[in-house]
Each structure stands twice: as structure tokens, then as C-alpha cells.
Design an enzyme around this catalytic site. Structure first.
Site, mmCIF file in Angstrom:
data_model
loop_
_atom_site.group_PDB
_atom_site.id
_atom_site.type_symbol
_atom_site.label_atom_id
_atom_site.label_comp_id
_atom_site.label_asym_id
_atom_site.label_seq_id
_atom_site.Cartn_x
_atom_site.Cartn_y
_atom_site.Cartn_z
ATOM 1 N N PRO A 172 41.536 36.069 38.112
ATOM 2 C CA PRO A 172 41.641 35.143 39.241
ATOM 3 C C PRO A 172 42.149 35.823 40.505
ATOM 4 O O PRO A 172 43.148 36.542 40.485
ATOM 5 C CB PRO A 172 42.624 34.086 38.724
ATOM 6 N N CYS A 173 41.445 35.560 41.609
ATOM 7 C CA CYS A 173 41.659 36.372 42.811
ATOM 8 C C CYS A 173 42.532 35.723 43.867
ATOM 9 O O CYS A 173 42.800 36.322 44.896
ATOM 10 C CB CYS A 173 40.297 36.704 43.438
ATOM 11 N N GLN A 174 42.989 34.480 43.658
ATOM 12 C CA GLN A 174 43.726 33.790 44.717
ATOM 13 C C GLN A 174 44.903 34.582 45.283
ATOM 14 O O GLN A 174 45.134 34.565 46.494
ATOM 15 C CB GLN A 174 44.219 32.433 44.219
ATOM 16 N N ASN A 208 36.587 41.529 42.155
ATOM 17 C CA ASN A 208 37.630 40.708 42.754
ATOM 18 C C ASN A 208 37.342 40.551 44.236
ATOM 19 O O ASN A 208 36.353 41.093 44.750
ATOM 20 C CB ASN A 208 39.005 41.351 42.531
#
Length: 402
Positions: free
Chosen positions: A93-95, A133
Site C-alpha cells: 500500500p502506497c498511501q 509503488n
């Protein structure tokens, strides 16, 4: 970390093309790798709607939080052995690494998920891995530790970037890596979408990032950037499943021409339409944005109706439909997305474009097959060829090998 084994110990597995997919989402990366000729034997995700989507399309899935999954579970479910998988792929997850808003890096707990990706590589020992990513990961800072509290014997407390840690960990595992930022539009995707891509080789093979195949200017139309028109024009009056815009937003959006945004509204209307955002900083290019049929799409986001990231149809006064979203991300028309309409948009918006994934897969296969390079005894016309080389690196001019 696990024991690094020598090439000879893995050589018996060199004919297989089996892939283990982590953080699979709606499987855009997986579909592209399959189109390149690889065999995705299992996917994994925590998100229930993504898991249902994978199963609805007939794929083998391990559902659950990767932090609670042991790598042997993946091997047991596939019948594979340590060292046997051709490739492990995934995008943690790239948040935390986004270039928008607060960039918390590994201060955010989600930032640690890349360590679980590394944990899987360490145990399973695939021949290659692909990690993707957002591009912000290249400069995302490590957790800040006040100078007075730092222990110089602990390298994790030294200032640097998340990427520094990732590369260091793979180096410890003996993987050769190459990384860079690729723009999907340069690989036949009808969308500007920059993604960080890291490819690793267990056996020190001559890996490289995929060479661009499509260009803004080319004498052959087949190799030019793909436009929105080329993939969704036939759906213009067939919106199918689609989100809705409020009457107020539609009122302003109707004034925006194809390819325009809030800047194209009448000057006296702009402050009313923009509200508090009118005096805020930033380019605000996504406000009241209407796509152009004759250009690639902006980056497909997780919702086409948010005020700051609007994705309005080029000619119709509505957002892009779910099917149009999927077309721009190059999902097959028969791909089944499950969950609410919002969940479907989110799954599609978070996916890797299929064309970019296919290019990555083909690059890795070319390395494995030793078919990527034409060997020559002489290299004539150096200046000419250098200019061509520079031209094809439009989408990947940050290549680096470790």
C-alpha cells in the site's frame, strides 16, 4: 534473513514461469504478467472486495493480512518449493509515500508492509521479483529521530529515504536490483500514470526496466501514445454502471470544454465554483476536469467524482463509468469487479495498468531467455545511437542498478 543459496541449487527450476502475487488488488499487474507469458498461481489481498473480485474471475487467492501470513502457506497452497517460483510481484500500500498531503514514510504503520514483502522474498527465494509503488517512495523520508536520541550503531535511526532501506534489505538478500519511475503512457496505456518499479534478480542476471514502446511523436501511428478516444468512444452513450455528480457540480462542469478544467470557467464564476479552494495553493488541475478524447487520460484515481480529482467524460455531462475506467486501465471487458460502485472504482483506480505490467513481464522474460540484447562486434554511428537511446528513455530516465 534466510540463507542465500547458490545458482546451482536453483537451476532445476529454471524452466518454470510461476508467479506469486502479493497485494494483488483487482489484478491489473497479474493480468499484464499473464499476457506477457507468465503463470500467476496465487494472489493475496486483505481487502474483501478485491478478494471477491479475484475469486469471481477464477483465481486462486489467499485472503488475509500479509503481516499474519507465513510464506510457507503460499508455497503449500501452490505446491511450489523454496527457490522454485519464477517471480514474486506486488505493490505494498502506497498511501504513506504519496506526493500529495502529509508524507509520513515509515512513521505510518502501513509503510512497514514493504518489510513483509521482503520477508516473503527472503524465505521463498524467487528467481526475480517486481515491486511497484507510487513515485514518492523514492524520496519518502525515514522516521525522524532527534539528534540527542540517535544511536549511531543503529542504522535505522540515520536520516535517509525509505528507498535506501528497501535497497539495503534486498542487497543483504543477495538480489541485484534495478529501479526507476515509468510512465504507463510510454507502454501503450491511454493514460499518464507514473509508477515506481523495482525489479530484482536472485542470480545476478542482467535485469533492466522495460524500454518504452510508444511515443508522443512517431511516424507509425501504431507506436504513438494512445488516446482516450481509442478505448472508450464506443461507450459514449452506454454509461452502464456510473457514479453521479451533484447538480451543483454538474452546473459548473457543463461550462467546461473538452480537455479543460476550472480555469476555463467564466472569471466571475470561478470563485463560486471553487469555494475555499480558490485561494489555496497548488495547481488544482483536477477541479472540474473534463477529459479530452484526443489525448491520453490523466492518472485514473480511486473516485471520479471527488471535487479535486474529477474525471468527467469528454462529451457527456457525467463522470467516467466503471467500464470506461476499466478500459483506460486496460482490463478485459469480461473482467468481473465485485462490491459497491465505489469499491469498483477504487479497485480499478489502485490497479497497475495492464499494458505497463505486460511490458514489465516481457522485460523479465527477455532477461530469463537471454533474448534482450543483440551482440555486435562494432558499434557504428555512436552519436546517432546515443540520441536514439536518450529518446527511448522518456519514461524511465531515472534507471539505477544496484
Amino acid at each position: 534473513m534466510g540463507t542465500i543459496m547458490k545458482y546451482e541449487q536453483y537451476s532445476k527450476y529454471y524452466d518454470n514461469r510461476d508467479v506469486i502475487s502479493l497485494f494483488s488488488g483487482a489484478m491489473g499487474l497479474d493480468i499484464g504478467l499473464a499476457k506477457a507469458g507468465l503463470n500467476v498461481v496465487i494472489g493475496q489481498d486483505f481487502d474483501a472486495s478485491c478478494v471477491k473480485t479475484m475469486r469471481a474471475n477464477g483465481h486462486n487467492v489467499l485472503e488475509g493480512d500479509i503481516r499474519e501470513i507465513e510464506p510457507q502457506q503460499l508455497l503449500s497452497l501452490t505446491g511450489l518449493h523454496i527457490g522454485e517460483p519464477f517471480l514474486i510481484c506486488g505493490g505494498p500500500p502506497c498511501q504513506p509515500f504519496s506526493t500529495a498531503g502529509k508524507r509520513l514514510g515509515i512513521n505510518d504503520p502501513r509503510g512497514s508492509l514493504f518489510m513483509d514483502f521482503i520477508r516473503m522474498i527472503d524465505y521463498i527465494r524467487p528467481r526475480f521479483f517486481v515491486m511497484e509503488n507510487v513515485k514518492g517512495i523514492m524520496s519518502a523520508p525515514l522516521k525522524h529521530v532527534p539528534l540527542a536520541e540517535r544511536d549511531e550503531k543503529d542504522p535505522e535511526q540515520r536520516l535517509g529515504t525509505v528507498l535506501d532501506v528497501i535497497l539495503s534489505e534486498f542487497n543483504k538478500l543477495g538480489y541485484k536490483t534495478v529501479y526507476g519511475v515509468l510512465d504507463a503512457v510510454n507502454y501503450g496505456v491511454p493514460q499518464f500514470r507514473e509508477r515506481f518499479v523495482l525489479i530484482g534478480s536472485r542470480d545476478n542476471e542482467d535485469i533492466f526496466l522495460p524500454i518504452p514502446t510508444h511515443f508522443q511523436m512517431h511516424q507509425n501511428q501504431e507506436y504513438q501514445w494512445q488516446s482516450v478516444r481509442s478505448v472508450i468512444e464506443d461507450l459514449e452513450f452506454d454509461s452502464d454502471e456510473c457514479a453521479t455528480l451533484s447538480d451543483e457540480r454538474l452546473k459548473f462542469l457543463k461550462m467546461v470544454p473538452q480537455g479543460g478544467n476550472w480555469r476555463d470557467l467564466p472569471e466571475d464564476i470561478i470563485p463560486i465554483a471553487m469555494g475555499g479552494a480558490y485561494t489555496s495553493g497548488g495547481g488544482k488541475v483536477g477541479f472540474y476536469r473534463r477529459l479530452s478524447y484526443d489525448q491520453p487520460s490523466p492518472t485514473v484515481v480511486t473516485s471520479p467524482v471527488q471535487k479535486a480529482t474529477m474525471m468527467c467524460h469528454p462529451t457527456q455531462n457525467r463522470p467516467l463509468s466503471v467500464k470506461e475506467y476499466a478500459r483506460i486501465q486496460q482490463f478485459p471487458d469480461n473482467w468481473i469487479f465485485t462490491g459497491t460502485t465505489a469499491a469498483k472504482y477504487r479497485q480499478i483506480g489502485n490497479a497497475v495498468p495492464v499494458g505497463l505490467a505486460e511490458a514489465i513481464g516481457k522485460a523479465v522474460i527477455a532477461v530469463a531467455d537471454k533474448s534482450a540484447v543483440i551482440e555486435t562486434k562494432r558499434f557504428r554511428g555512436t552519436n546517432v545511437h546515443n540520441r536514439i537511446k536518450n529518446a527511448i528513455e522518456i519514461g524511465g530516465n531515472m534507471y539505477a542498478v544496484k
